[in-house]
Design an enzyme around this catalytic site. Structure first.
Site, PDB file in Angstrom:
ATOM      1  N   GLY A 122       0.729  -1.179  -0.128  1.00 33.42           N
ATOM      2  CA  GLY A 122      -0.106  -0.021   0.019  1.00 33.42           C
ATOM      3  C   GLY A 122       0.828   1.314  -0.238  1.00 33.42           C
ATOM      4  O   GLY A 122       0.307   2.286   0.071  1.00 33.42           O
ATOM      5  N   SER A 175      -1.050  -5.509  -5.188  1.00 31.59           N
ATOM      6  CA  SER A 175      -0.397  -6.597  -6.090  1.00 31.59           C
ATOM      7  C   SER A 175      -0.130  -7.609  -5.379  1.00 31.59           C
ATOM      8  O   SER A 175       0.713  -7.761  -4.307  1.00 31.59           O
ATOM      9  CB  SER A 175       0.750  -5.991  -6.600  1.00 31.59           C
ATOM     10  OG  SER A 175       0.773  -4.678  -6.892  1.00 31.59           O
TER      11      SER A 175
HETATM   12  N1  LIG Z   1       1.629   9.077  -5.717  1.00 28.37           N
HETATM   13  C1  LIG Z   1       0.391   8.885  -5.161  1.00 28.37           C
HETATM   14  N2  LIG Z   1      -0.463   9.998  -4.933  1.00 28.37           N
HETATM   15  C2  LIG Z   1      -1.737   9.615  -4.812  1.00 28.37           C
HETATM   16  N3  LIG Z   1      -2.090   8.261  -4.516  1.00 28.37           N
HETATM   17  C3  LIG Z   1      -1.356   7.520  -4.507  1.00 28.37           C
HETATM   18  C4  LIG Z   1       0.159   7.616  -4.965  1.00 28.37           C
HETATM   19  N4  LIG Z   1       0.773   6.300  -4.693  1.00 28.37           N
HETATM   20  C5  LIG Z   1      -0.176   5.457  -4.070  1.00 28.37           C
HETATM   21  N5  LIG Z   1      -1.178   6.025  -4.039  1.00 28.37           N
HETATM   22  C6  LIG Z   1      -2.734   5.408  -3.366  1.00 28.37           C
HETATM   23  O1  LIG Z   1      -2.115   4.314  -2.604  1.00 28.37           O
HETATM   24  C7  LIG Z   1      -2.697   3.272  -3.164  1.00 28.37           C
HETATM   25  C8  LIG Z   1      -1.676   1.965  -2.888  1.00 28.37           C
HETATM   26  O2  LIG Z   1      -0.710   2.154  -3.987  1.00 28.37           O
HETATM   27  P1  LIG Z   1      -0.118   0.833  -4.814  1.00 28.37           P
HETATM   28  O3  LIG Z   1      -1.093   0.083  -5.212  1.00 28.37           O
HETATM   29  O4  LIG Z   1       0.764   1.508  -5.625  1.00 28.37           O
HETATM   30  O5  LIG Z   1       0.726   0.399  -3.492  1.00 28.37           O
HETATM   31  P2  LIG Z   1       1.714  -0.819  -3.707  1.00 28.37           P
HETATM   32  O6  LIG Z   1       2.803  -0.272  -2.744  1.00 28.37           O
HETATM   33  O7  LIG Z   1       1.954  -1.333  -4.911  1.00 28.37           O
HETATM   34  O8  LIG Z   1       1.099  -1.746  -2.516  1.00 28.37           O
HETATM   35  P3  LIG Z   1       0.906  -3.511  -2.693  1.00 28.37           P
HETATM   36  O9  LIG Z   1       2.414  -3.804  -2.216  1.00 28.37           O
HETATM   37  O10 LIG Z   1      -0.019  -3.903  -2.003  1.00 28.37           O
HETATM   38  O11 LIG Z   1       0.790  -3.837  -4.065  1.00 28.37           O
HETATM   39  C9  LIG Z   1      -3.206   3.619  -4.705  1.00 28.37           C
HETATM   40  O12 LIG Z   1      -4.381   2.765  -4.976  1.00 28.37           O
HETATM   41  C10 LIG Z   1      -3.514   5.072  -4.562  1.00 28.37           C
HETATM   42  O13 LIG Z   1      -4.971   5.140  -4.167  1.00 28.37           O
HETATM   43 MG   LIG Z   2       1.592  -2.980  -5.773  1.00 30.17          MG
END
Ligand SMILES: Nc1ncnc2c1ncn2[C@@H]1O[C@H](COP(=O)(O)OP(=O)(O)OP(=O)(O)O)[C@@H](O)[C@H]1O
Ligand SMILES: [Mg+2]
Length: 1028
Positions: A122, A175
């Site tokens: 997240g 993911s």
């Molecule tokens: N730069 C950003 N600006 C605004 N919102 C963001 C940004 N980055 C992430 N988010 C918010 O955070 C949420 C989670 O981001 P993301 O899915 O990229 O996380 P992740 O690190 O890939 O997590 P995981 O390990 O669970 O896949 C997104 O759905 C979005 O709502």
């Molecule tokens: Mg992710």
């Protein structure tokens, strides 16, 4: 911070303002943090910047990002442009700066690059990787046929997310697989291919979800968005609640997710990527079959055996999976055992049947996911596979997005795998940053105090060590004969790993900590923190149990996708099946990243936070991600290093001695340059091949100087270029002028030569003609003669005689002698005619008189020539003339006797002459009686009018003297009609004084006119001689 690259004049100002902006909210590079050892200061800086929506901060080349969880308008096209080609430190930190830098490093250094994205679930890793892809898609040069690839690259995301992402407690779009994607660029920097590697799909999610979590998105998308026809064909209902695999988390709907829209996006993306309709159909059949599998129930049959109780599901399953229904039924309720070389079929218990069913669902889904990735790769591939192709002309940028450290209340095999994977990544990170940093200093011969940092190698060894590692023990336990169980595995762990500082179990812990670990758990103290893992299911999950007979049934499937996922060789091959899935995966990950990351560009650590800045959470992550350690290393070391060549190349224009080229050794050049720039000794160090600059500030100021210098450089370049261009233009014009000139001169010269030749011909003809001029007309002389004739005539024509008096006449050529005479005469006549026509009556009279005078006096009288130009007048006595119209003149009359001189007026009328004195007629002489007139040949004015003197009354000859003798005599002769004879005597005139008596006048020449009576009684006249 806005960098305006527009007007030249503003660049410096903008640079300065960017400099101030750099420090405006906290520091934008932690390296500049005063109190860099303090975690509180670190977090405070993050907080301050986060408060101002500045979510990005650097630690050297590492970008720390705090998830804002709201849309910040910092990802527009304008932003991308702003970061394009701009140096890392020139502009506020941004993911685009990292992307751009990596891209440029790849292009300039021609080495493969990798961006490693790490962080908690997240934290925003996937979002960041998408932003990076978008950046490349927008800013890299792209041709028409490459735009298809770009679209596919971008469209691969929604498909992979639909199949590999799910809502978790921490992230609505988490993911559930690790993804390593690389983009291949050609020599021009245009993306030409891509490749995706997937790791560790969380297959257990297919059959089970924790409370508040969902299964993979695709199931919900299909049910929500699929057309009714499609659903009916797949035997599905539009209600997620009806499916056992979707209800475990009690969370069918999520407010932030619109499954219906997502379904449309995915369908479209599948088409863009190039999936065939048949393939999509197979794919959906498999998805539906997983749902049907979940609803497949078992119950006790009549004979107490375990059997499938849900017939419709079985029907759909056999249809959708393309397998024989009976065989499937059999395989789901029985297992095949090979004992002592014999195959035996034994029925499965209820639990075993459920486990077999779930294993089938997981295997089918997991392998289909892999197939999907392979398919996508095929569509993204550029000719050959990236890894097999010769990499001479292309480079890749890799993006590693792998889910971060996971710590739940209940952690199982999946969390163990994920966390181990993160542990390995951390090790990689340490290797690539911390260790390599130290090693680099050593290699460069720079003294550096080593920084203490936690090397997680000990934990990695704990997990992956040969024979004594956790994974080895698990593998052994899985394959061990007998009755291995999760508990026996735990005991084995305790036996082997007991006493390891990072391994704790209930039994191994002391009283205080014992409570924290339950009996079925073991605790690993990861670099990021402590995690308790429940051993339940470890063995099964590691074996990835799928009974052979079930596998056999699926291998028989006539579904294309399944037949590609399950190879027949798998069941015919008697080799021990690959049970330890994870070992395989991990080595894969590790070796792969190692082989690819030739140069680690940047590592990104997004720090997850909800909109409010949750300090505890942030502190936890700052610690878990080892950021403080990283900063310590950076600060102990140097913020910036570059090879001498690169450094000199960039900044050489700042020092007159290094500009434009440094001739000596590179190291000396850099030393000269930094000396000129005024670097203090503590600010930099010179290594063997690189310069190390301790503080970014030093570099900033150098960059600023460069920026300030740039206009001058640009000007120099412009001037040189313009000079070159204008000179080239000038040379072109000059060349053209020369060509024109030579052509013109050639023409002129040819003309001249022609004229000369012509002239020579003429001269030659002329000379020849001249030589032959006296011959008869012949070819040799005809030109000459013609010319002679022509020029003579032309000369006459142009220059004819101007006056009748002009007697000159050009000498004619012999052939024209006769003609010339004629012409001369004609000409004279003409002139005379014209003259005569022009002449006035008075003048005519004058002329007539002059002619008479000439006839009488020419060559006779000395004074005649002098009289010629003097015009004759009508009368010398004007009164007389006006009264009588006759000629009058004052004369001196000499008496015949005694020669007394008496003044008289001589008047000439038309028929007589008379002498008058004082208005009295003294003597009248009729012209008829006038015999002759005598005058001397000298220049005196004497004349004697000879009058017959028969008559005594009549007076005799008259001796007169007057001034205008010639005029008087001429008039007299004219009036007397020229019958009068004029005698010209040389020395004396005899005249009659009286009858028989004569008088004589003697004339002599003397100096002046004198009249005297001489002794002889003669009248002596002395007259001067006017003409010799
Ligand atoms: N730069 C950003 N600006 C605004 N919102 C963001 C940004 N980055 C992430 N988010 C918010 O955070 C949420 C989670 O981001 P993301 O899915 O990229 O996380 P992740 O690190 O890939 O997590 P995981 O390990 O669970 O896949 C997104 O759905 C979005 O709502
Ligand atoms: Mg992710």
């Amino acid at each position: 911070c806005v960098l305006d690259l527009g007007g030249e004049g503003r660049v410096h100002l903008v640079m300065e303002s960017t400099l101030t902006a750099r420090d405006r909210v906290g520091v934008q590079d932690f390296v500049l943090l005063e109190n860099y050892t303090s975690e509180a200061a670190f977090i405070e800086n993050l907080r301050r910047r986060f408060g101002e929506n500045l979510i990005y901060t650097y630690i050297g080349s590492v970008l720390v990002s705090v998830n804002p969880n709201k849309d910040l308008e910092i990802y527009s096209k304008a932003h991308m442009e702003r970061y394009r080609g701009v140096s890392f430190y020139e502009i506020s930190p941004h993911i685009y700066a990292v992307s751009d830098n990596t891209y440029r490093a790849m292009r300039t250094e021609r080495r493969d690059q990798c961006i490693l994205i790490s962080g908690e679930s997240g934290a925003g890793k996937t979002e960041v990787s998408k932003k990076i892809l978008q950046y490349y898609a927008t800013t890299c040069p792209v041709t028409d046929h490459l735009s298809t690839l770009r679209d596919r690259l971008l469209q691969s995301n929604p498909v992979l997310e639909a199949f590999g992402n799910a809502k978790t407690l921490r992230n609505d779009n988490s993911s559930r697989f690790g993804k390593y994607m690389d983009v291949q660029f050609d020599f021009r920097g245009a993306p030409i291919g891509g490749h995706i590697l997937n790791y560790l799909l969380e297959k257990s999610r297919v059959v089970h979800q924790n409370h508040g979590e969902r299964n993979f998105h695709i199931f919900y998308q299909l049910l929500e968005g699929g057309e009714q026809d499609l659903l009916s064909k797949l035997g599905l209902e539009r209600n997620a609640q009806k499916y056992q695999y979707l209800v475990k988390g009690c969370c069918p709907r999520v407010s932030s997710i619109n499954d219906k829209n997502d379904w449309r996006t995915v369908r479209k993306a599948l088409t863009v990527i190039g999936f065939h309709e048949d393939e999509v159909e197979d794919l959906l059949n498999i998805i539906a079959s997983v749902l049907h599998l979940g609803n497949t129930q078992f119950g006790e049959g009549k004979n107490g055996e375990n059997q499938i109780t849900t017939e419709p599901q079985l029907k759909y399953l056999s249809k959708l999976l393309g397998v024989d229904g009976a065989a499937l039924r059999e395989a789901l309720t029985h297992k095949k055992i090979t004992a002592k070389g014999e195959e035996m079929i034994s029925p499965l218990s209820f639990e075993q049947a459920v486990a077999a069913r779930d294993a089938l669902a997981k295997a089918v889904y997991g392998r289909t996911f892999t197939w999907l990735v392979v398919k996508i790769n095929q569509s993204l591939a550029f000719k050959d596979d990236v890894y097999n192709s010769s990499k001479g002309s292309s480079s890749v940028i890799g993006l590693l997005d792998i889910y971060g450290f996971e710590v739940f209340q209940h952690n199982s095999f999946e969390q163990f795998c994920i966390n181990y994977c993160n542990e390995k990544l951390q090790q990689l990170f340490i290797e690539l940053t911390l260790k390599s940093e130290q090693e680099e200093y050593e290699a460069e011969g720079i003294t550096w105090e080593p920084v203490k940092y936690f090397d997680n190698k000990i934990i990695c060894d704990l997990v992956e060590g040969k024979h004594k590692g956790l994974i080895s023990i698990l593998d052994e336990e899985c394959l061990r004969p007998g009755e291995p169980s999760d508990i026996s595995f735990l005991e084995k762990l305790e036996d082997t790993l007991g006493g390891h500082a990072h391994f704790v179990t209930h039994k191994l812990s002391n009283g205080k900590t014992r409570k924290a670990v339950s009996r079925e758990e073991f605790k690993l103290i990861h670099y990021a923190g402590e995690v308790n893992y429940s051993v339940n299911g470890f063995l099964d999950k590691n074996k990835d149990l799928l009974y052979r007979n079930l596998k056999e049934v699926i291998c028989q499937s006539n579904c294309q996708v399944l037949s590609q996922c399950f190879h027949r060789e798998e069941v015919t091959d008697q080799k021990r099946p690959e049970t330890v899935r994870y070992t395989h995966t991990h080595t894969h990950t590790h070796t792969h990243t190692h082989s690819l990351i030739c140069h680690l560009s940047v590592i990104i650590h997004p720090v997850k936070s909800i909109r409010r800045f949750d300090e505890a959470l942030v502190r936890h992550q700052v610690k878990y991600l080892g950021l403080m350690e990283n900063l310590r290393v950076r600060r102990a070391g140097f913020a910036y290093r570059r090879h001498y060549e690169t450094f000199l190349q960039r900044y050489k224009s700042l020092c007159p001695r290094t500009w434009p080229n440094w001739q000596g050794r590179l190291a000396d050049g850099v030393a000269t340059l930094v000396q000129h720039l005024g670097y203090k000794p503590e600010e930099y160090k010179l290594g063997k091949t690189k310069i190390f600059i301790r503080f970014p500030k030093t570099l900033f100021s150098t960059e600023d100087s460069l920026e300030a210098r740039r206009p001058a450089l640009v000007l120099t370049l412009q001037t040189s270029w313009r000079g070159y261009r204008e000179r080239a233009k000038y040379l072109r014009i000059r060349q053209a002028v020369i060509v024109i000139q030579s052509a013109w001169r050639g023409m002129i010269s040819r003309q001249k030569a022609r004229r000369r030749r012509h002239a020579v011909d003429i001269i030659r003809k002329f000379i020849k003609g001249f030589i032959y001029r006296h011959y008869e007309r012949c070819p040799e002389n005809e030109y000459f003669l013609d010319h002679q004739r022509f020029s003579f005539l032309m000369m006459l024509f142009r220059n004819p005689p101007k006056s009748v008096l002009d007697k000159s006449w050009p000498i004619p050529p012999p052939c024209l002698t006769e003609a010339s005479e004629h012409l001369c005469r004609l000409c004279m006549r003409n002139m005379m005619r014209a003259y005569c026509r022009r002449i006035q009556p008075e003048w005519k009279k004058q002329m007539e008189q002059k002619v008479v005078a000439s006839q009488i006096f020419k060559d006779q009288k000395d004074s005649y020539p002098q009289s010629v130009p003097k015009l004759f007048v009508a009368s010398r006595l004007s009164r007389v003339h006006s009264l009588t119209q006759c000629y009058g003149i004052a004369v001196t009359k000499y008496d015949r006797r005694g020669y007394k001189a008496r003044p008289r007026q001589l008047l000439l009328t038309s028929s007589f002459a008379m002498l008058v004195a004082e208005a009295k007629l003294k003597q009248r002489i009729d012209y008829a009686t006038l015999r002759s007139i005598s005058v001397s040949s000298l220049s005196d004015g004497f004349m004697v009018l000879h009058v017959p003197s028969e008559d005594n009354k009549q007076k005799s000859d008259v001796v007169l003297q007057c001034d205008h003798l010639i005029e008087v005599v001429t008039k007299l002769a004219t009036m007397a009609d020229k019958k009068i004879k004029v005698n010209m005597s040389q020395d004396s005139i005899t005249f009659a004084v009286a009858r028989g008596k004569e008088g004589v006048i003697d004339f002599t020449s003397g100096p002046e006119l004198k009249v005297a009576k001489c002794k002889k009684g003669h009248l002596l006249v002395t007259a001067p001689k006017l003409n010799p």
